[in-house]
Design a protein around this motif. Structure first.
Motif: not given
Length: 232
Positions: A3, A93-102, A105
């Motif tokens: 990140t 930013n799609k990559e960052y949004l996916e990181f936030r989702k993970e 958790k």
């Protein structure tokens, strides 16, 4: 994690530190020359009536830097507009949004603060290191920020000889009346020696004497710089 590498490209936010180890400072001592009894410690000097918000009276005007603590210390050059621009870019930013989702958790809780710099402190500047950093956090009684600033504007000169004073900040969003002082040391032993030497200087004990009654609680954290930080 990747990140810090990505966000340094996407926005103006710059990660300076990560927390490493927590230390709690539970005691402070006063010199005999200043200790006139417990009753005197209930009072502080009278200060002039405030004519402006402490965010205007105490912060630096020329830099417009904004800081955020989120288990890291970030700097946004340009203040609130820089933070807003950064968040807009990250939210697209799609990559960052996916990181936030993970990441969500794995989180149990989190806290953010937005901070301004005290005008009388140094701005954090690049250091070659190696250094360790101490973040001392003070939760003040409401209404005491100006008195704290008045005292530390005088006291900071007692802590400049070894170039240990890195930065001083106070909260604007999040928990209010919170102050963070950031110090740099070569080692924990150097930290001990530097702090002890301050007590040998006439006037330092008086600063501690009059600021302690302003504090509700305090905490100390030892921090290790990230590999990408300009402060090593």
């Amino acid at each position: 994690m990747a990140t810090s590498r990505h966000t340094s490209v996407w926005c103006k936010g710059q990660m300076l530190y990560r927390y490493s180890v927590n230390l709690h400072q539970l005691t402070r001592r006063f010199s005999e020359s200043s200790d006139k009894g417990w009753f005197r410690s209930l009072f502080v000097h009278k200060v002039d009536a405030r004519k402006d918000a402490h965010s205007n009276l105490l912060s630096k005007k020329e830099t417009s830097n904004l800081y955020k603590i989120q288990l890291h210390l970030w700097r946004y050059r340009g203040g609130y507009p820089a933070l807003t621009e950064c968040l807009k870019k990250l939210n697209h930013n799609k990559e960052y949004l996916e990181f936030r989702k993970e990441r969500a958790k794995m989180l149990v809780s989190r806290r953010n603060q937005l901070l301004l710099e005290f005008s009388f402190w140094n701005e954090p500047l690049p250091r070659p290191g190696p250094s360790i950093y101490e973040m001392r956090t003070y939760n003040l009684k409401p209404g005491t920020m100006i008195e704290w600033g008045n005292r530390w504007a005088r006291a900071i000169r007692y802590r400049q000889e070894n170039n240990e004073a890195v930065g001083g900040f106070f909260s604007q969003i999040g928990d209010l009346y919170v102050v963070h002082h950031l110090w740099a040391y070569e080692s924990l032993q150097s930290r001990k020696e530097t702090r002890n030497s301050a007590w040998q200087k006439e006037g330092w004990d008086a600063n501690v004497y009059y600021t302690v009654p302003l504090i509700r609680s305090m905490e100390s954290r030892i921090m290790i710089p990230t590999t990408s930080s300009p402060l090593q």
